[in-house]
Design a protein around this motif. Structure first.
Motif, PDB file in Angstrom:
ATOM      1  N   TRP A 165       0.830  -1.219   0.000  1.00 24.40           N
ATOM      2  CA  TRP A 165       0.000   0.000   0.000  1.00 24.40           C
ATOM      3  C   TRP A 165       0.861   1.265   0.000  1.00 24.40           C
ATOM      4  O   TRP A 165       0.339   2.364   0.208  1.00 24.40           O
ATOM      5  CB  TRP A 165      -0.927   0.025   1.212  1.00 24.40           C
ATOM      6  CG  TRP A 165      -2.154  -0.843   1.103  1.00 24.40           C
ATOM      7  CD1 TRP A 165      -2.191  -2.198   1.028  1.00 24.40           C
ATOM      8  CD2 TRP A 165      -3.520  -0.413   1.062  1.00 24.40           C
ATOM      9  NE1 TRP A 165      -3.491  -2.640   0.955  1.00 24.40           N
ATOM     10  CE2 TRP A 165      -4.335  -1.568   0.977  1.00 24.40           C
ATOM     11  CE3 TRP A 165      -4.142   0.835   1.098  1.00 24.40           C
ATOM     12  CZ2 TRP A 165      -5.733  -1.506   0.920  1.00 24.40           C
ATOM     13  CZ3 TRP A 165      -5.533   0.891   1.057  1.00 24.40           C
ATOM     14  CH2 TRP A 165      -6.315  -0.266   0.960  1.00 24.40           C
ATOM     15  N   ALA A 183      -6.579   3.713  -7.307  1.00 25.38           N
ATOM     16  CA  ALA A 183      -7.428   2.521  -7.332  1.00 25.38           C
ATOM     17  C   ALA A 183      -6.556   1.266  -7.349  1.00 25.38           C
ATOM     18  O   ALA A 183      -5.396   1.301  -7.742  1.00 25.38           O
ATOM     19  CB  ALA A 183      -8.322   2.550  -8.560  1.00 25.38           C
ATOM     20  N   GLY A 184      -7.129   0.152  -6.913  1.00 27.57           N
ATOM     21  CA  GLY A 184      -6.427  -1.137  -6.996  1.00 27.57           C
ATOM     22  C   GLY A 184      -5.217  -1.254  -6.089  1.00 27.57           C
ATOM     23  O   GLY A 184      -4.126  -1.612  -6.538  1.00 27.57           O
ATOM     24  N   PRO A 185      -5.371  -0.990  -4.792  1.00 30.51           N
ATOM     25  CA  PRO A 185      -4.217  -1.014  -3.886  1.00 30.51           C
ATOM     26  C   PRO A 185      -3.794  -2.431  -3.524  1.00 30.51           C
ATOM     27  O   PRO A 185      -4.541  -3.382  -3.769  1.00 30.51           O
ATOM     28  CB  PRO A 185      -4.765  -0.323  -2.649  1.00 30.51           C
ATOM     29  CG  PRO A 185      -6.204  -0.733  -2.632  1.00 30.51           C
ATOM     30  CD  PRO A 185      -6.628  -0.747  -4.075  1.00 30.51           C
ATOM     31  N   ARG A 187      -1.505  -4.603  -4.456  1.00 31.09           N
ATOM     32  CA  ARG A 187      -1.164  -5.726  -5.359  1.00 31.09           C
ATOM     33  C   ARG A 187       0.151  -6.368  -4.982  1.00 31.09           C
ATOM     34  O   ARG A 187       1.125  -5.691  -4.647  1.00 31.09           O
ATOM     35  CB  ARG A 187      -1.070  -5.240  -6.799  1.00 31.09           C
ATOM     36  CG  ARG A 187      -2.398  -4.896  -7.364  1.00 31.09           C
ATOM     37  CD  ARG A 187      -2.424  -4.860  -8.900  1.00 31.09           C
ATOM     38  NE  ARG A 187      -3.690  -4.262  -9.307  1.00 31.09           N
ATOM     39  CZ  ARG A 187      -4.849  -4.894  -9.269  1.00 31.09           C
ATOM     40  NH1 ARG A 187      -4.908  -6.159  -8.875  1.00 31.09           N
ATOM     41  NH2 ARG A 187      -5.969  -4.281  -9.607  1.00 31.09           N
ATOM     42  N   GLN A 200      -4.370  -9.053  -3.729  1.00 28.80           N
ATOM     43  CA  GLN A 200      -4.375  -7.717  -3.142  1.00 28.80           C
ATOM     44  C   GLN A 200      -4.453  -7.820  -1.626  1.00 28.80           C
ATOM     45  O   GLN A 200      -5.352  -8.474  -1.093  1.00 28.80           O
ATOM     46  CB  GLN A 200      -5.564  -6.909  -3.679  1.00 28.80           C
ATOM     47  CG  GLN A 200      -5.360  -6.442  -5.100  1.00 28.80           C
ATOM     48  CD  GLN A 200      -6.574  -5.702  -5.623  1.00 28.80           C
ATOM     49  OE1 GLN A 200      -7.537  -6.311  -6.065  1.00 28.80           O
ATOM     50  NE2 GLN A 200      -6.529  -4.385  -5.551  1.00 28.80           N
TER      51      GLN A 200
ATOM     52  N   LEU B  60     -10.070  -7.885  -0.501  1.00 23.74           N
ATOM     53  CA  LEU B  60     -10.590  -6.520  -0.494  1.00 23.74           C
ATOM     54  C   LEU B  60     -12.080  -6.497  -0.809  1.00 23.74           C
ATOM     55  O   LEU B  60     -12.579  -7.384  -1.495  1.00 23.74           O
ATOM     56  CB  LEU B  60      -9.883  -5.700  -1.576  1.00 23.74           C
ATOM     57  CG  LEU B  60      -8.615  -4.947  -1.201  1.00 23.74           C
ATOM     58  CD1 LEU B  60      -8.016  -4.328  -2.464  1.00 23.74           C
ATOM     59  CD2 LEU B  60      -8.876  -3.863  -0.170  1.00 23.74           C
ATOM     60  N   ASP B  70     -11.816  -2.784  -9.379  1.00 21.20           N
ATOM     61  CA  ASP B  70     -10.865  -1.726  -9.045  1.00 21.20           C
ATOM     62  C   ASP B  70     -11.580  -0.407  -8.838  1.00 21.20           C
ATOM     63  O   ASP B  70     -11.060   0.649  -9.131  1.00 21.20           O
ATOM     64  CB  ASP B  70      -9.788  -1.603 -10.139  1.00 21.20           C
ATOM     65  CG  ASP B  70      -8.604  -2.535  -9.854  1.00 21.20           C
ATOM     66  OD1 ASP B  70      -8.455  -2.951  -8.684  1.00 21.20           O
ATOM     67  OD2 ASP B  70      -7.849  -2.836 -10.781  1.00 21.20           O
ATOM     68  N   ARG B  71     -12.769  -0.470  -8.299  1.00 25.28           N
ATOM     69  CA  ARG B  71     -13.519   0.758  -8.049  1.00 25.28           C
ATOM     70  C   ARG B  71     -12.800   1.568  -6.992  1.00 25.28           C
ATOM     71  O   ARG B  71     -12.293   1.047  -6.033  1.00 25.28           O
ATOM     72  CB  ARG B  71     -14.909   0.422  -7.531  1.00 25.28           C
ATOM     73  CG  ARG B  71     -15.753  -0.389  -8.486  1.00 25.28           C
ATOM     74  CD  ARG B  71     -17.150  -0.479  -7.920  1.00 25.28           C
ATOM     75  NE  ARG B  71     -17.773   0.830  -7.980  1.00 25.28           N
ATOM     76  CZ  ARG B  71     -18.872   1.070  -8.678  1.00 25.28           C
ATOM     77  NH1 ARG B  71     -19.471   0.105  -9.329  1.00 25.28           N
ATOM     78  NH2 ARG B  71     -19.397   2.283  -8.694  1.00 25.28           N
ATOM     79  N   ASN B  72     -12.861   2.856  -7.201  1.00 26.78           N
ATOM     80  CA  ASN B  72     -12.198   3.732  -6.235  1.00 26.78           C
ATOM     81  C   ASN B  72     -13.198   4.632  -5.523  1.00 26.78           C
ATOM     82  O   ASN B  72     -12.828   5.604  -4.891  1.00 26.78           O
ATOM     83  CB  ASN B  72     -11.131   4.569  -6.959  1.00 26.78           C
ATOM     84  CG  ASN B  72     -10.113   5.107  -5.985  1.00 26.78           C
ATOM     85  OD1 ASN B  72     -10.039   4.648  -4.852  1.00 26.78           O
ATOM     86  ND2 ASN B  72      -9.361   6.100  -6.400  1.00 26.78           N
ATOM     87  N   GLN B  76     -12.333   0.824   0.888  1.00 29.41           N
ATOM     88  CA  GLN B  76     -11.405  -0.265   0.591  1.00 29.41           C
ATOM     89  C   GLN B  76     -10.514  -0.498   1.800  1.00 29.41           C
ATOM     90  O   GLN B  76      -9.980   0.444   2.374  1.00 29.41           O
ATOM     91  CB  GLN B  76     -10.515   0.114  -0.603  1.00 29.41           C
ATOM     92  CG  GLN B  76     -11.265   0.301  -1.898  1.00 29.41           C
ATOM     93  CD  GLN B  76     -11.452  -1.010  -2.639  1.00 29.41           C
ATOM     94  OE1 GLN B  76     -10.556  -1.478  -3.313  1.00 29.41           O
ATOM     95  NE2 GLN B  76     -12.615  -1.604  -2.488  1.00 29.41           N
ATOM     96  N   HIS B 141      -4.640 -15.806  -2.236  1.00 27.22           N
ATOM     97  CA  HIS B 141      -3.886 -15.106  -1.175  1.00 27.22           C
ATOM     98  C   HIS B 141      -3.200 -16.100  -0.247  1.00 27.22           C
ATOM     99  O   HIS B 141      -2.317 -15.737   0.506  1.00 27.22           O
ATOM    100  CB  HIS B 141      -4.820 -14.209  -0.359  1.00 27.22           C
ATOM    101  CG  HIS B 141      -5.345 -13.051  -1.138  1.00 27.22           C
ATOM    102  ND1 HIS B 141      -6.441 -12.324  -0.746  1.00 27.22           N
ATOM    103  CD2 HIS B 141      -4.933 -12.490  -2.296  1.00 27.22           C
ATOM    104  CE1 HIS B 141      -6.683 -11.359  -1.628  1.00 27.22           C
ATOM    105  NE2 HIS B 141      -5.784 -11.448  -2.572  1.00 27.22           N
TER     106      HIS B 141
END
Ligand SMILES: Cc1cc2nc3c(=O)[nH]c(=O)nc-3n(C[C@H](O)[C@H](O)[C@H](O)COP(=O)(O)O)c2cc1C
Lengths: 445, 391
Positions: A165, A183-185, A187, A200, B60, B70-72, B76, B141
């Protein structure tokens, strides 16, 4: 400026050093005990509270070992609860890299760091035995030579998760509807012999960036692991010569990893007995040692070295005249120290017999002598002088104190020794900062 | 007083509505701070609620069920639920604390001692909500086992139902292991007998020797039996397979009916599956509460606007006044309800300061906690005997 002393407190878990028979001894499992202990440490401006771990109850002769304090809380849970009743104290948990997975451990420590506002630390241990593995899905599959390799890649993976992050912040702009700066943290992708994982990470970067990393292994591999990636070592060497040798050895390994001597703190476990005078403390120390090693404890200890059933052995007489059994399974399971004893049991038995004869010690007295780990004994001024001397002479950067009374055994030290260290100008009179890194003087990653 | 209702609140992020974090009262910057969670739980405790639950996942958040997006424009990130519960435990004295754990990826040995420790820290107010974690990306994961292709879009088909049944069987084994570990110490195992030098009576410590298809666990626990003996085990279910888990393994099931008739049908189905085992059944409801029905509807519209979509949920979404909600709760006639506040703290304070007083006026909700309550005690459940104690 003169070198400053770091102090921390170990809430003793499963062990034979806690004098549970003392009327002053309280519960070692109720949360109030942890709370009182932690608040006393914080009153003394200690850097952190330390918890050990053991994931299976010890056994001897195939039965659960029943003489020591046994039973302990879950590390993460009790540390998170302690974050609610302390403000500055670091919270260091021993967590095994063999019976856990990186995503989960990274998440628990990052969560603890958020919930304590920057006070989390992880003591990475690598215990591997099949015996402990019987409590876990993965079992005890890990060969001894693999455990530090798994620990190394485990820690590396956890670091990758914590770093995933980096640069992403919670902007939470209600107007525009943007929650994160990107966006998309989180990874990550990690593939090696032990872990093949990707995805993620779901905890934002925590106050310390990365929680503080401790190491407590003593082997060549363990020392190298510490030099490469730990912020502090919990060692067992608290005497002048052994401590100095360990200190030099480990600090000397840092340069090859591009690290400076200040990047790794060395903090041995230390016990103490205080009295009004040195003589009174000596007398008290003697009583404590006898309380720690009951006749039954002495007999069980000898069984561990002799690897033989000594149920009918009289510990008030001499040591067994026969030699330890070197064949067969170890009589004691789930106990790290037995590996030390098992290295060359016959030689060690001979050494003990010689010592017992020379000093006219009974078997029990001998056990008391060889297991006694009382580091600092004396009047408060004596103890303060000695701690200061050890730190100035690079025996260590400070000590992790293990009181023999739970939970109130720390209070006399805090009330009597801490003020003297402060007078000497070698100990803080207030916390340096808000995080554990601040207080240990460690860099932020 | 008869027919007392039980009430829990399900806490998650800024509230269950995806637009909640953008509302004026919301504190999206604080979601990862201890203060935020303490404030919410203390508010729930002010309302004398039975329990709060904390959601969790090992992936997430995403608008797309079963996949990462990948919505912002959504919240999150989240903290570990057990640790949040532990962090608030010493600050509270009355309310039950029920974190979510993901049985598919975590070790039952670790979870058992974590919830036991939560029970010690909360002096008998711990529970656990057991959840399966079936999403393929969450498996990645961990990567410790092959990902069986669970296909959400074909959930109704026989092969997927079989797969689901296997996961829930694993979940049932998981709960069984956790429960045996809680019992693996008898209550009076610690003896401190100076004469014999023994700290524990090892005859009161028990190997659990669990051998199952997915894992085996030896025991005993490293943590003594917790204050409640068995902390409260809960699970959420929407269909037959999870109902079986609820019936076989839990103390309390959360279900999602849409009407009084469905509520009755679901709870009798679970009772039937439980075959005499006592299991409470509560309904989940997403709640948007205001002083007038119009205000609640307007706010829901505003939340939808902020989220950019009309919010849908597995549970019924209720928008109205606290009094109207009280009517519904009485009409549905279940033992209890887990309310999911659409927006935090707004809908939580509507529950504690609107709904609770209304139910108290009607004589169906407690006005204070008993002294030193346990969660089991609040729900009228006994402290269970230890299965290993010989009579
Ligand atoms: C002072 C000290 C404390 C330790 N505490 C623990 C502990 O609480 N739990 C554990 O599993 N191992 C503990 N260990 C063992 C290890 O950290 C390490 O995994 C083990 O000694 C094997 O590594 P080694 O061969 O490098 O010593 C401790 C070791 C030392 C020196």
């Amino acid at each position: 400026m003169v070198k400053q002393v770091h102090l921390a407190a170990h809430f003793p878990g499963v062990n034979n050093t806690t004098v549970w028979s003392d009327p002053a001894a309280g519960s070692h499992i109720e949360f109030d005990s942890f709370k009182r202990f932690a608040q006393t440490a914080e009153r003394g401006f200690f850097d952190f509270l330390f918890l050990a771990e053991g994931l299976r109850l010890r056994e001897q002769k195939g039965r659960i070992y029943d003489l020591d304090v046994v039973g302990r809380p879950d590390t993460f849970t009790v540390l998170a609860a302690l974050a609610a009743v302390t403000e500055h104290l670091g919270l260091t948990g021993t967590i095994n890299s063999t019976f856990n997975e990186p995503y989960e451990v990274a998440r628990q420590f990052a969560s603890l760091d958020h919930l304590s506002q920057g006070r989390a630390a992880w003591n990475v241990v690598t215990s591997w035995d099949r015996f402990t593995g019987e409590n876990f899905r993965r079992g005890g599959y890990l060969a001894q030579e693999d455990r530090y390799e798994r620990a190394r890649t485990f820690l590396q993976t956890v670091n990758e998760l914590w770093d995933s992050w980096s640069g992403v912040s919670v902007v939470a702009d209600k107007e525009s509807g943007r929650f994160l700066s990107e966006a998309g943290p989180g990874r990550f992708r990690h593939e090696d012999r032990f872990f093949d994982i990707e995805g993620q990470f779901n905890v934002p970067r925590s106050p310390q960036g990365r929680p503080v990393i401790f190491q407590a292994g003593d082997s060549e591999d363990g020392r190298e692991f510490a030099a490469q990636g730990a912020d502090a070592i919990f060692s067992r060497y608290a005497t002048l010569t052994e401590g100095k040798a360990f200190y030099e050895d480990v600090k000397g390994r840092l340069a090859k990893y591009g690290r400076s001597r200040d990047d790794l703190l060395i903090l041995p476990a230390a016990s103490f007995v205080l009295g009004d005078t040195d003589a009174e403390a000596e007398e008290l120390a003697h009583q404590v040692r006898r309380a720690q090693v009951s006749p039954q404890t002495a007999r069980n200890f000898l069984e561990q070295l002799w690897n033989t059933d000594l149920a009918d052995f009289d510990v008030d007489g001499p040591l067994p005249s026969f030699d330890p059994a070197v064949e067969g399974d170890l009589i004691s399971k789930g106990r790290a120290s037995v590996r030390q004893l098992a290295k060359d049991p016959v030689a060690l038995a001979n050494e003990w017999r010689a010592k017992a004869e020379a000093e006219k010690l009974s078997a029990r007295d001998l056990v008391i002598e060889v297991t006694g780990r009382q580091t600092f004994i004396g009047a408060p001024a004596t103890v303060a002088d000695r701690i200061d001397e050890f730190v100035q002479q690079d025996v260590s950067d400070g000590f992790i104190l293990v009181p023999h009374i739970t939970p109130d055994g720390l209070a006399p030290f805090v009330d009597q020794v801490v003020p003297l260290l402060q007078e000497k100008g070698v100990y803080r009179t207030e916390y340096d900062g808000t995080t554990l890194r601040d207080n240990l003087g460690l860099k932020y990653p | 007083m008869t027919d007392e209702l039980h009430l829990g609140v399900a806490l998650d992020g800024a509230g269950w509505h995806p637009g909640a974090w953008r509302r004026p009262q919301a504190r999206p910057h604080d979601l990862f701070s201890p203060r935020y969670w303490a404030d919410l739980v203390l508010e729930a405790e002010r309302g004398h609620l039975d329990l709060v639950t904390f959601e969790d996942a090992l992936n997430l958040q995403s608008d797309q069920l079963g996949a990462q997006d990948d919505r912002n424009d959504r919240v999150q990130g989240r903290l570990d639920a057990v640790l949040i519960a532990a962090r608030v435990a010493p600050l509270t004295t009355g309310i039950g604390l029920v974190p979510t754990v993901i049985a598919t990826h975590t070790e039952p040995f670790h979870i058992s001692k974590a919830i036991a420790t939560l029970d010690f820290a909360a002096r008998g107010r711990a529970g656990v909500r057991v959840q399966l974690g079936l999403w393929p990306h969450a498996f990645r994961h961990f990567g410790r086992r092959e990902v069986p292709a669970f296909d959400l879009s074909r959930i109704g088909e026989p092969d997927q139902q079989r797969l689901l049944a296997e996961y829930f069987d694993e979940g049932a084994d998981y709960v069984e292991v956790v429960r045996r570990l809680w019992d693996s110490w008898e209550d009076d195992a610690e003896i401190r007998d100076v004469a014999t030098g023994r700290f524990v009576d090892r005859d009161k410590l028990h190997y659990i020797d669990f051998e199952g298809r997915w894992f085996s666990v030896k025991g005993p626990s490293i943590t003594p039996r917790p204050p409640q003996g068995q902390p409260l085990v809960t699970a959420l279910g929407h269909q037959e397979i999870p109902y079986q888990l609820i019936a076989r393994a839990t103390d309390l099931g959360f279900v999602t009916p849409n009407s009084a008739a469905e509520a009755a049908a679901t709870s009798s189905r679970i009772a039937e599956l439980a075959a005499g085992r006592a299991v409470s059944v509560w309904a989940d409801l997403v709640v948007v509460l205001d002083d007038t029905e119009q205000a609640a509807r307007d706010r829901l519209a505003n939340l939808n606007e902020l989220a950019g979509v009309e919010y849908t949920s597995d549970a019924k979404i209720f928008a109205g006044t606290p009094a109207q909600l009280a009517d519904l709760l009485q009409e549905w006639d279940l033992t209890g309800y887990r309310l999911r506040p659409a927006e935090l703290p707004h809908d939580l304070t509507q529950i504690t300061r609107g709904l609770v007083p209304e139910l108290q006026r009607r004589g169906v909700f407690r006005t204070e906690y008993p002294s030193n309550p346990t969660l089991r005690g609040l729900l009228g459940l006994e402290r269970p005997a230890n299965r290993y104690t010989s009579a």
